[in-house]
Design a protein around this motif. Structure first.
Motif, short mmCIF file in Angstrom:
data_model
loop_
_atom_site.label_atom_id
_atom_site.label_comp_id
_atom_site.label_asym_id
_atom_site.label_seq_id
_atom_site.Cartn_x
_atom_site.Cartn_y
_atom_site.Cartn_z
N SER A 155 -3.98 10.34 0.10
CA SER A 155 -3.19 9.94 1.55
C SER A 155 -1.69 10.23 1.78
O SER A 155 -1.29 10.73 2.40
CB SER A 155 -3.65 8.42 1.91
N TRP A 156 -1.13 9.81 0.52
CA TRP A 156 0.45 9.86 0.28
C TRP A 156 0.78 11.29 0.62
O TRP A 156 1.93 11.72 1.30
CB TRP A 156 0.86 9.16 -1.03
N THR A 180 -4.39 4.13 -6.13
CA THR A 180 -5.74 4.61 -6.25
C THR A 180 -5.72 6.36 -5.84
O THR A 180 -4.74 6.76 -5.50
CB THR A 180 -6.83 4.05 -5.28
N GLU A 226 -7.42 7.68 -3.64
CA GLU A 226 -7.41 7.83 -2.39
C GLU A 226 -5.97 7.70 -1.87
O GLU A 226 -5.77 8.27 -0.98
CB GLU A 226 -8.53 6.82 -1.62
N ARG A 227 -5.46 6.62 -2.32
CA ARG A 227 -4.06 6.40 -1.86
C ARG A 227 -3.10 7.53 -2.36
O ARG A 227 -2.22 7.77 -1.33
CB ARG A 227 -3.44 5.20 -2.55
N LYS A 274 -2.91 -0.69 -7.30
CA LYS A 274 -2.27 -0.38 -6.40
C LYS A 274 -2.59 1.12 -6.15
O LYS A 274 -2.49 1.66 -5.07
CB LYS A 274 -0.95 -0.73 -6.25
N MET A 328 6.47 5.83 -3.32
CA MET A 328 5.34 5.26 -2.84
C MET A 328 5.68 3.69 -2.88
O MET A 328 6.19 3.15 -3.99
CB MET A 328 4.36 5.38 -3.44
#
Length: 99
Positions: free
Chosen positions: A44-45, A38, A40-41, A36, A97
């Protein structure tokens, strides 16, 4: 659920790089975190707060993920007037998150 319900974090800094470790409370949750949370996440966060690349390192022996956030500290500790020069609050922000 929020990430903070299954993990805690530790942060550090080197120049303009923030390092955030996300450590599972229960090693059985490590695979879930690995899936969950990553790079990339995380990028973005944090959005515009991080101006460089986010790299993820996996450390399964201690059920941890380590994230390196480049260009995330406003120039670095000695070059920024930011309130959180070391980026210590970034770990707490990441734990908010939803996972």
């Amino acid at each position: 659920m929020k990430l903070k319900e299954i993990a805690h974090s530790r942060t550090g800094d080197k120049g303009n790089i923030s390092v955030i470790s996300v450590i599972a409370y229960d090693p059985a949750d490590y695979a879930f975190l690995e899936e969950k949370i990553t790079a990339e996440r995380v990028s973005s966060w944090f959005g515009e707060l991080v101006h460089g690349e986010v790299t993820r390192y996996e450390i399964p022996s201690i059920a941890a993920l380590n994230f390196e956030l480049k260009a995330a500290l406003g120039g670095g500790v000695t070059r920024s007037l930011a309130l959180d020069m070391h980026g210590k609050s970034l770990g707490s922000a990441l734990l908010e998150m939803e996972v």
